[in-house]
Design an enzyme around this catalytic site. Structure first.
Site, PDB file in Angstrom:
ATOM      1  N   GLY A 173      -3.991  11.002   2.971  1.00 34.48           N
ATOM      2  CA  GLY A 173      -4.069  10.326   1.680  1.00 34.48           C
ATOM      3  C   GLY A 173      -5.487   9.898   1.351  1.00 34.48           C
ATOM      4  N   GLY A 175      -5.762   7.784  -1.648  1.00 36.03           N
ATOM      5  CA  GLY A 175      -5.519   6.793  -2.691  1.00 36.03           C
ATOM      6  C   GLY A 175      -6.034   5.429  -2.288  1.00 36.03           C
ATOM      7  N   VAL A 176      -5.512   4.411  -2.934  1.00 33.28           N
ATOM      8  CA  VAL A 176      -5.999   3.044  -2.758  1.00 33.28           C
ATOM      9  C   VAL A 176      -5.914   2.583  -1.307  1.00 33.28           C
ATOM     10  CG1 VAL A 176      -5.560   0.638  -3.364  1.00 33.28           C
ATOM     11  CG2 VAL A 176      -5.477   2.410  -5.132  1.00 33.28           C
ATOM     12  N   ALA A 178      -5.257   4.276   1.461  1.00 26.05           N
ATOM     13  CA  ALA A 178      -5.920   5.186   2.398  1.00 26.05           C
ATOM     14  C   ALA A 178      -7.419   4.946   2.446  1.00 26.05           C
ATOM     15  CB  ALA A 178      -5.627   6.636   2.011  1.00 26.05           C
ATOM     16  N   ILE A 179      -8.054   4.847   1.280  1.00 30.16           N
ATOM     17  CA  ILE A 179      -9.507   4.683   1.234  1.00 30.16           C
ATOM     18  C   ILE A 179      -9.920   3.323   1.767  1.00 30.16           C
ATOM     19  CG2 ILE A 179     -11.445   4.397  -0.365  1.00 30.16           C
ATOM     20  CD1 ILE A 179     -10.772   7.300   0.304  1.00 30.16           C
ATOM     21  N   GLU A 180      -9.186   2.282   1.420  1.00 24.15           N
ATOM     22  CA  GLU A 180      -9.516   0.950   1.939  1.00 24.15           C
ATOM     23  C   GLU A 180      -9.501   0.936   3.468  1.00 24.15           C
ATOM     24  OE1 GLU A 180      -7.997  -2.214  -1.497  1.00 24.15           O
ATOM     25  OE2 GLU A 180      -6.857  -1.986   0.354  1.00 24.15           O
ATOM     26  N   GLY A 263       1.208   6.109  -0.154  1.00 24.31           N
ATOM     27  CA  GLY A 263       1.999   5.309  -1.078  1.00 24.31           C
ATOM     28  C   GLY A 263       3.304   4.799  -0.475  1.00 24.31           C
ATOM     29  N   ASP A 305       7.640  -4.354  -6.912  1.00 19.88           N
ATOM     30  CA  ASP A 305       7.402  -2.940  -6.613  1.00 19.88           C
ATOM     31  C   ASP A 305       8.671  -2.177  -6.269  1.00 19.88           C
ATOM     32  OD1 ASP A 305       7.771  -4.109  -4.143  1.00 19.88           O
ATOM     33  OD2 ASP A 305       6.126  -3.049  -3.160  1.00 19.88           O
ATOM     34  N   HIS A 439     -30.145 -14.849 -15.409  1.00 23.13           N
ATOM     35  CA  HIS A 439     -31.063 -13.924 -14.746  1.00 23.13           C
ATOM     36  C   HIS A 439     -31.577 -14.546 -13.444  1.00 23.13           C
ATOM     37  CE1 HIS A 439     -34.179 -10.909 -14.207  1.00 23.13           C
ATOM     38  NE2 HIS A 439     -35.046 -11.885 -14.015  1.00 23.13           N
TER      39      HIS A 439
END
Length: 459
Positions: A173, A175-176, A178-180, A263, A305, A439
């Site tokens: 995967g 997706g969210v 998996a990458i995290e 997922g 969910d 700034h």
């Protein structure tokens, strides 16, 4: 007969109960498994502890970007112990709260429907005038792979229980989730190989930002896009994955674990909704109103969910509370999907989506302009050594209101909230640019994007 029965005691169910008990004591909440939340136990909280530790180590190892030279190593047994200690602290707070609820309001067990007004739990029947279904979801994985690999195939339900991190892991995967997790594991010294069905990382729908994310993340992570293993085998305490490389040649990879992060799927199937109506056999085709979350024309509502394309904690909590009004005031019902969309991915740089994303605006044929800013040369980002990524802000061409934004940048979680509130208040481009931008701050980058949008509207 109860006024309301809530099935599931995760984020949505717990918040529904807390709201309902203010108006009625004739209520029952049923739960199968731990009386805490997916978020606290195996989701957002333990994953963010792991990510935070990984990013702290990564910042130290890359401190030469700000003129420092630091050498550090991670004892991953201590890291995992730290993850579980904080996780247990979060779950304990929820469990303590639930323990204080009246015993007559709680039943532990797996529920299923007998008819539209009746459920059965542990062989006993209960009836109610209305129901909230908040049964949640569970990770997806290939059942055949699980039989072959046993405890060598893990999901988010198991990864935080590892006594220490392995040397090598394969992730299915991109997706969210998996990458995290893949990036956190990599930063903690694990050799990570990612297999992705598509050529996409995370949640970004903007072609420009998606391309940028792929470019930046593949510099750090080993991602095989549009490639999945065609065979997995257990080799003692390891896993052998067979796949084809970019030249279509067979390759084998040996890892300690296979982490499947593709997922989650709903647990509504466990409720035997087909016993209410045979048309409810396929839970992927249930007649659930996307705004009111009502099932057909029945006093049955779905929260969190268990049925959503945005499995996000704050939305689950919101839906749980709002659905109580629909249940107790039935047949008078109202929309519960009322929050401006907000989603954040805690990779590095962070990803975020606010309001309507690029893909949605294009599909709706909305007339909009895109305000763009790169953070490669942004002053504060350079100071922090975090000068990566970019932001897109979408502005309606006629009303000049902010419609949405997509972000791939350090501190996106903070920018996303500011932009979300702007959209919720329906502010215009001029309203935003009239606000102060201190700034030197990262927020000045948002002003640059807004000015880019204004220039397109008023050349």
């Amino acid at each position: 007969m109860y006024d309301l029965i809530i099935i599931g005691a995760g984020t949505a169910g717990i918040n529904a109960y807390k709201q309902a008990v203010r108006d009625t004591q004739n209520i029952l909440i049923i739960n199968d498994g731990p009386w805490d939340t997916t978020c606290a136990r195996v989701g957002c909280m333990p994953s963010k502890v792991l990510i935070s530790t990984a990013n702290r180590l990564h910042d130290a190892k890359t401190a030469n970007a700000v003129g420092l030279d630091i050498e550090l190593n991670a004892d991953t047994s201590k890291v995992m112990s730290h993850v579980r200690q904080l996780r247990d602290r979060f779950t304990a707070a929820t469990l303590k709260d639930v323990e204080n609820w009246p015993a007559k309001h709680k039943v532990s067990g797996k529920a299923h429907f007998v008819d539209a007004n009746t459920i059965e739990v542990n062989g006993q029947s209960y009836q109610a005038r209305s129901f909230i279904l908040a049964v949640g979801s569970t990770p997806n994985y290939d059942q055949q792979w699980k039989k072959q690999l046993g405890d060598r195939l893990i999901t988010t339900d198991q990864i935080f229980e590892l006594p220490q991190l392995p040397e090598r892991i394969a992730v299915i995967g991109s997706g969210v989730i998996a990458i995290e997790l893949a990036q956190a594991l990599h930063r903690l010294g694990v050799q990570v190989s990612i297999f992705a069905r598509s050529k996409k990382v995370g949640s970004l729908s903007s072609p420009q930002l998606q391309g940028l994310a792929q470019h930046i993340l593949t510099k750090e992570l080993d991602i095989r896009f549009e490639t999945l293993p065609y065979q997995v085998q257990r080799k003692d305490q390891q896993v052998q994955l067979s796949f084809k490389d970019a030249q279509n040649k067979p390759q084998d990879l040996l890892v300690d674990y296979l982490l499947v992060a593709t997922g989650r799927h709903s647990l509504l199937e466990s409720l035997k909704l087909y016993q209410i109506d045979s048309r409810f056999k396929d839970i992927k085709d249930l007649p659930i109103d996307s705004k009111t979350k009502q099932l057909g024309q029945l006093p049955i509502f779905v929260a969190g969910d268990a049925y959503t394309n945005t499995p996000i904690q704050h939305e689950a909590a919101h839906e749980g509370k709002k659905l109580v009004d629909n249940c107790l005031n039935y047949p008078q019902i109202q929309a519960v999907k009322t929050l401006t969309p907000l989603a954040i991915v805690f990779c590095s740089p962070e990803m975020a989506s606010v309001g309507r994303n690029y893909q949605q605006l294009k599909q709706d044929k909305t007339d909009f302009v895109t305000g763009f800013v790169s953070f490669e040369k942004q002053g504060r980002a350079l100071v922090l050594g975090k000068n990566q990524g970019a932001v897109e802000i979408y502005v309606d061409r006629q009303s000049e209101k902010i419609l949405g934004a997509e972000l791939f940048v350090h501190q996106a979680e903070h920018f996303a909230h500011l932009l979300n509130w702007m959209i919720t208040e329906q502010v215009t481009l001029t309203d935003c640019l009239d606000k102060p931008f201190y700034h030197p701050t990262m927020e000045e980058g948002l002003r640059t994007a807004l000015k880019h949008a204004r220039h397109q509207l008023h050349p």
